[in-house]
Design a protein around this motif. Structure first.
Motif, PDB file in Angstrom:
ATOM      1  N   SER A  30       3.590  10.378  -3.901  1.00  0.00           N
ATOM      2  CA  SER A  30       4.816  10.231  -4.058  1.00  0.00           C
ATOM      3  C   SER A  30       5.409   9.493  -2.919  1.00  0.00           C
ATOM      4  O   SER A  30       6.701   8.711  -3.022  1.00  0.00           O
ATOM      5  CB  SER A  30       5.783  11.664  -4.328  1.00  0.00           C
ATOM      6  OG  SER A  30       5.463  12.093  -3.049  1.00  0.00           O
ATOM      7  N   GLN A  31       4.761   9.462  -1.615  1.00  0.00           N
ATOM      8  CA  GLN A  31       5.039   8.697  -0.552  1.00  0.00           C
ATOM      9  C   GLN A  31       4.538   7.359  -0.369  1.00  0.00           C
ATOM     10  O   GLN A  31       5.233   6.406   0.301  1.00  0.00           O
ATOM     11  CB  GLN A  31       4.782   9.572   0.685  1.00  0.00           C
ATOM     12  CG  GLN A  31       5.253  10.715   0.891  1.00  0.00           C
ATOM     13  CD  GLN A  31       7.107  10.922   0.555  1.00  0.00           C
ATOM     14  OE1 GLN A  31       7.562   9.983   1.459  1.00  0.00           O
ATOM     15  NE2 GLN A  31       7.779  11.478   0.011  1.00  0.00           N
ATOM     16  N   VAL A  32       3.430   7.259  -1.024  1.00  0.00           N
ATOM     17  CA  VAL A  32       2.632   5.739  -0.948  1.00  0.00           C
ATOM     18  C   VAL A  32       1.858   5.530  -2.032  1.00  0.00           C
ATOM     19  O   VAL A  32       1.071   6.363  -2.548  1.00  0.00           O
ATOM     20  CB  VAL A  32       1.813   6.004   0.528  1.00  0.00           C
ATOM     21  CG1 VAL A  32       0.878   6.964   0.387  1.00  0.00           C
ATOM     22  CG2 VAL A  32       1.082   4.632   0.772  1.00  0.00           C
ATOM     23  N   ARG A  33       2.049   4.140  -2.357  1.00  0.00           N
ATOM     24  CA  ARG A  33       1.272   3.720  -3.646  1.00  0.00           C
ATOM     25  C   ARG A  33       0.856   2.489  -3.454  1.00  0.00           C
ATOM     26  O   ARG A  33       1.528   1.530  -2.674  1.00  0.00           O
ATOM     27  CB  ARG A  33       1.908   3.892  -4.765  1.00  0.00           C
ATOM     28  CG  ARG A  33       2.206   5.302  -5.274  1.00  0.00           C
ATOM     29  CD  ARG A  33       2.998   5.375  -6.609  1.00  0.00           C
ATOM     30  NE  ARG A  33       3.370   6.808  -6.951  1.00  0.00           N
ATOM     31  CZ  ARG A  33       4.474   7.162  -7.740  1.00  0.00           C
ATOM     32  NH1 ARG A  33       5.246   6.414  -8.261  1.00  0.00           N
ATOM     33  NH2 ARG A  33       4.549   8.433  -8.220  1.00  0.00           N
ATOM     34  N   PHE A  34      -0.151   1.753  -4.067  1.00  0.00           N
ATOM     35  CA  PHE A  34      -0.699   0.492  -3.858  1.00  0.00           C
ATOM     36  C   PHE A  34      -0.310  -0.071  -5.439  1.00  0.00           C
ATOM     37  O   PHE A  34      -1.011   0.505  -6.603  1.00  0.00           O
ATOM     38  CB  PHE A  34      -2.041   0.419  -3.962  1.00  0.00           C
ATOM     39  CG  PHE A  34      -2.776  -1.113  -3.454  1.00  0.00           C
ATOM     40  CD1 PHE A  34      -2.058  -1.912  -2.642  1.00  0.00           C
ATOM     41  CD2 PHE A  34      -3.459  -1.560  -4.720  1.00  0.00           C
ATOM     42  CE1 PHE A  34      -2.758  -3.283  -2.714  1.00  0.00           C
ATOM     43  CE2 PHE A  34      -3.923  -2.882  -4.556  1.00  0.00           C
ATOM     44  CZ  PHE A  34      -3.418  -3.718  -3.439  1.00  0.00           C
ATOM     45  N   THR A  35       0.927  -0.794  -5.345  1.00  0.00           N
ATOM     46  CA  THR A  35       1.376  -1.259  -6.778  1.00  0.00           C
ATOM     47  C   THR A  35       0.788  -2.546  -7.439  1.00  0.00           C
ATOM     48  O   THR A  35       1.606  -3.285  -8.217  1.00  0.00           O
ATOM     49  CB  THR A  35       3.030  -1.266  -6.939  1.00  0.00           C
ATOM     50  OG1 THR A  35       3.594  -2.071  -5.756  1.00  0.00           O
ATOM     51  CG2 THR A  35       3.217   0.056  -6.649  1.00  0.00           C
ATOM     52  N   LYS A  36      -0.380  -2.940  -6.825  1.00  0.00           N
ATOM     53  CA  LYS A  36      -1.271  -4.003  -7.330  1.00  0.00           C
ATOM     54  C   LYS A  36      -2.304  -3.646  -8.208  1.00  0.00           C
ATOM     55  O   LYS A  36      -2.976  -2.442  -8.101  1.00  0.00           O
ATOM     56  CB  LYS A  36      -1.684  -4.972  -6.324  1.00  0.00           C
ATOM     57  CG  LYS A  36      -0.269  -5.275  -5.233  1.00  0.00           C
ATOM     58  CD  LYS A  36      -0.710  -6.182  -4.157  1.00  0.00           C
ATOM     59  CE  LYS A  36       0.579  -6.482  -3.258  1.00  0.00           C
ATOM     60  NZ  LYS A  36       0.275  -7.219  -2.040  1.00  0.00           N
ATOM     61  N   PRO A  37      -3.159  -4.687  -8.671  1.00  0.00           N
ATOM     62  CA  PRO A  37      -4.427  -4.347  -9.570  1.00  0.00           C
ATOM     63  C   PRO A  37      -5.283  -3.606  -8.692  1.00  0.00           C
ATOM     64  O   PRO A  37      -5.824  -3.839  -7.377  1.00  0.00           O
ATOM     65  CB  PRO A  37      -4.910  -5.667 -10.176  1.00  0.00           C
ATOM     66  CG  PRO A  37      -3.377  -6.242 -10.124  1.00  0.00           C
ATOM     67  CD  PRO A  37      -2.876  -5.922  -8.865  1.00  0.00           C
ATOM     68  N   ALA A  38      -6.221  -2.760  -9.129  1.00  0.00           N
ATOM     69  CA  ALA A  38      -7.223  -1.848  -8.689  1.00  0.00           C
ATOM     70  C   ALA A  38      -8.237  -1.678  -9.835  1.00  0.00           C
ATOM     71  O   ALA A  38      -7.790  -1.341 -10.796  1.00  0.00           O
ATOM     72  CB  ALA A  38      -6.648  -0.558  -7.936  1.00  0.00           C
ATOM     73  N   LEU A  39      -9.493  -1.995  -9.377  1.00  0.00           N
ATOM     74  CA  LEU A  39     -10.590  -1.487 -10.301  1.00  0.00           C
ATOM     75  C   LEU A  39     -11.416  -0.243  -9.676  1.00  0.00           C
ATOM     76  O   LEU A  39     -11.732  -0.571  -8.406  1.00  0.00           O
ATOM     77  CB  LEU A  39     -11.484  -2.799 -10.644  1.00  0.00           C
ATOM     78  CG  LEU A  39     -12.802  -2.606 -11.361  1.00  0.00           C
ATOM     79  CD1 LEU A  39     -12.374  -2.156 -12.824  1.00  0.00           C
ATOM     80  CD2 LEU A  39     -13.547  -3.593 -11.509  1.00  0.00           C
ATOM     81  N   PHE A  40     -11.509   0.739 -10.389  1.00  0.00           N
ATOM     82  CA  PHE A  40     -12.529   1.773 -10.025  1.00  0.00           C
ATOM     83  C   PHE A  40     -13.645   1.713 -10.947  1.00  0.00           C
ATOM     84  O   PHE A  40     -13.583   1.838 -12.044  1.00  0.00           O
ATOM     85  CB  PHE A  40     -11.603   3.017 -10.205  1.00  0.00           C
ATOM     86  CG  PHE A  40     -10.617   3.215  -8.881  1.00  0.00           C
ATOM     87  CD1 PHE A  40     -10.933   4.163  -8.008  1.00  0.00           C
ATOM     88  CD2 PHE A  40      -9.595   2.645  -8.916  1.00  0.00           C
ATOM     89  CE1 PHE A  40     -10.257   4.708  -7.114  1.00  0.00           C
ATOM     90  CE2 PHE A  40      -8.707   2.808  -7.901  1.00  0.00           C
ATOM     91  CZ  PHE A  40      -8.885   3.946  -6.949  1.00  0.00           C
ATOM     92  N   VAL A  41     -14.802   1.443 -10.164  1.00  0.00           N
ATOM     93  CA  VAL A  41     -15.894   1.368 -10.904  1.00  0.00           C
ATOM     94  C   VAL A  41     -16.838   2.842 -10.554  1.00  0.00           C
ATOM     95  O   VAL A  41     -16.960   3.168  -9.541  1.00  0.00           O
ATOM     96  CB  VAL A  41     -16.992   0.118 -10.443  1.00  0.00           C
ATOM     97  CG1 VAL A  41     -18.244   0.106 -11.255  1.00  0.00           C
ATOM     98  CG2 VAL A  41     -16.191  -1.048 -10.647  1.00  0.00           C
ATOM     99  N   ARG A  42     -17.375   3.389 -11.604  1.00  0.00           N
ATOM    100  CA  ARG A  42     -17.956   4.707 -11.294  1.00  0.00           C
ATOM    101  C   ARG A  42     -19.387   4.799 -12.078  1.00  0.00           C
ATOM    102  O   ARG A  42     -19.458   4.440 -13.095  1.00  0.00           O
ATOM    103  CB  ARG A  42     -17.001   5.844 -11.754  1.00  0.00           C
ATOM    104  CG  ARG A  42     -16.920   5.957 -13.119  1.00  0.00           C
ATOM    105  CD  ARG A  42     -16.069   7.652 -13.331  1.00  0.00           C
ATOM    106  NE  ARG A  42     -15.673   7.541 -14.808  1.00  0.00           N
ATOM    107  CZ  ARG A  42     -15.313   8.639 -15.467  1.00  0.00           C
ATOM    108  NH1 ARG A  42     -14.923   9.720 -14.414  1.00  0.00           N
ATOM    109  NH2 ARG A  42     -14.950   8.704 -16.568  1.00  0.00           N
ATOM    110  N   GLY A  43     -20.277   5.533 -11.538  1.00  0.00           N
ATOM    111  CA  GLY A  43     -21.401   5.629 -12.045  1.00  0.00           C
ATOM    112  C   GLY A  43     -21.380   6.955 -12.861  1.00  0.00           C
ATOM    113  O   GLY A  43     -21.040   8.063 -12.415  1.00  0.00           O
ATOM    114  N   THR A  44     -21.632   6.967 -14.203  1.00  0.00           N
ATOM    115  CA  THR A  44     -21.546   8.136 -15.208  1.00  0.00           C
ATOM    116  C   THR A  44     -22.595   9.156 -14.780  1.00  0.00           C
ATOM    117  O   THR A  44     -22.172  10.211 -15.186  1.00  0.00           O
ATOM    118  CB  THR A  44     -21.602   7.307 -16.653  1.00  0.00           C
ATOM    119  OG1 THR A  44     -22.953   6.875 -16.632  1.00  0.00           O
ATOM    120  CG2 THR A  44     -20.605   6.638 -16.761  1.00  0.00           C
TER     121      THR A  44
END
Length: 317
Positions: free
Chosen positions: A252-266
């Protein structure tokens, strides 16, 4: 317990082996933190060693929209060399692969945590005059990329986090065991990598992982046969608890409001489903790409990873 601050919207990507599951959006924007200048930053920065991979057909100069690629614990800029060359070719963008502090050819420093590493990368961006870079990081490098984005959002266009999440976790005991084995190697004063491998085998059965760890060996004195590790084992041993932490606690105090991709290994445990709401709170424009792999996503499934990154970074209509 944090509430759900974002509502996932299903997406589909037409790329083999890659499944995008969600884009989360914040209900309300949060104020971005101010830039921490070199004069006021509480962390002593170190200059990062790097390799620059140039595209054959660049779409811009090396300072405009480059990619900064960051490795994981015990890694170096060499780990991402092949993928960086491919991405430079496909994106037409310059790729900087860096050695984070206490790794590769970058300087050693007693402090090894994410705020310090993020300050190093922010300083690297400013010193090289880079504009709107993309940050790609795996594991430790992923949390570093997240920390840079939250600490210095004005310096970053977007990020790709590979198999890590903005949460505090206890690192697997494997890492402490690796350091014990590597310390045994240094105590033995080995001259041949084969001898080092025999010492390390009781600590790690996987030949691939042993070879990855032993890639840190070098001869500090060319006139002497004894090999040492480039990474400062004592510093990293003391820092393992910090590397499981994430320095930002309150989205609630800090956010990155630009695109982000999270790649995860299943087949990896580092980004479980129950942390996706928290990812959405810190990174409200995040996308998620699942790849059938373990923690070493890039080396296990390089083509699927390449497709995911290209899809994320290609211009949107």
């Amino acid at each position: 317990m944090l509430g759900l601050a974002s509502s996932p919207r299903a997406l589909r990507w037409l790329s083999s082996g890659v499944r995008t599951q969600a884009r989360a959006r914040a209900l309300t924007p949060a104020p971005a933190p101010g830039r921490i200048s070199r004069e006021t930053a509480p962390y002593s920065t170190v200059p990062l060693s790097y390799d620059l991979h140039e595209p054959a057909k660049p779409v811009a100069d090396k300072q405009t929209s480059p990619v900064i690629f960051m490795h994981g614990l015990f890694g170096s800029k060499k780990n991402n060399r092949s993928m960086s060359k491919v991405l430079a070719r496909d994106l037409g963008r310059y790729i900087y692969t860096v050695d984070l502090r206490n790794h590769g050819d970058s300087p050693h420093h007693h402090q090894h945590d994410y705020p310090a590493m993020a300050s190093d990368v922010a300083e690297f961006i400013q010193q090289h005059g880079l504009k709107e870079p993309t940050l790609i990081g795996h594991s430790m490098g992923a949390k570093t990329a997240m920390a840079v984005a939250l600490q210095h959002p004005e310096l970053v266009a977007n990020i790709v986090s590979v198999d890590n999440a903005p949460v505090d976790v206890r690192l697997a005991s494997d890492f402490a065991r690796y350091i014990q084995g590597m310390q045994k190697i240094e105590e033995a004063g080995v001259a041949r990598q084969a001898d080092a491998d025999k010492i390390l085998e009781p600590y790690e059965k996987s030949l691939t992982i042993r070879q990855f760890l032993l890639g840190n060996l070098h001869r500090p004195d060319p006139a002497q046969p004894v090999q040492k590790f480039r990474v400062p084992l004592s510093i990293l041993a003391r820092s393992l608890d910090h590397l499981g932490d994430f320095p930002f606690k309150d989205p609630s105090q800090v956010r990155f409001t630009k695109p982000a991709l999270f790649v995860r290994g299943t087949r990896s445990k580092y980004v479980p489903d129950d942390v996706l709401p928290l990812i959405g709170q810190f990174f409200p424009l995040f996308e998620l790409a699942d790849i059938d792999a373990g923690h070493w996503v890039i080396s296990e499934k390089p083509e699927e990873f390449r497709q995911a990154v290209i899809r994320f970074l290609e211009p949107k209509e």
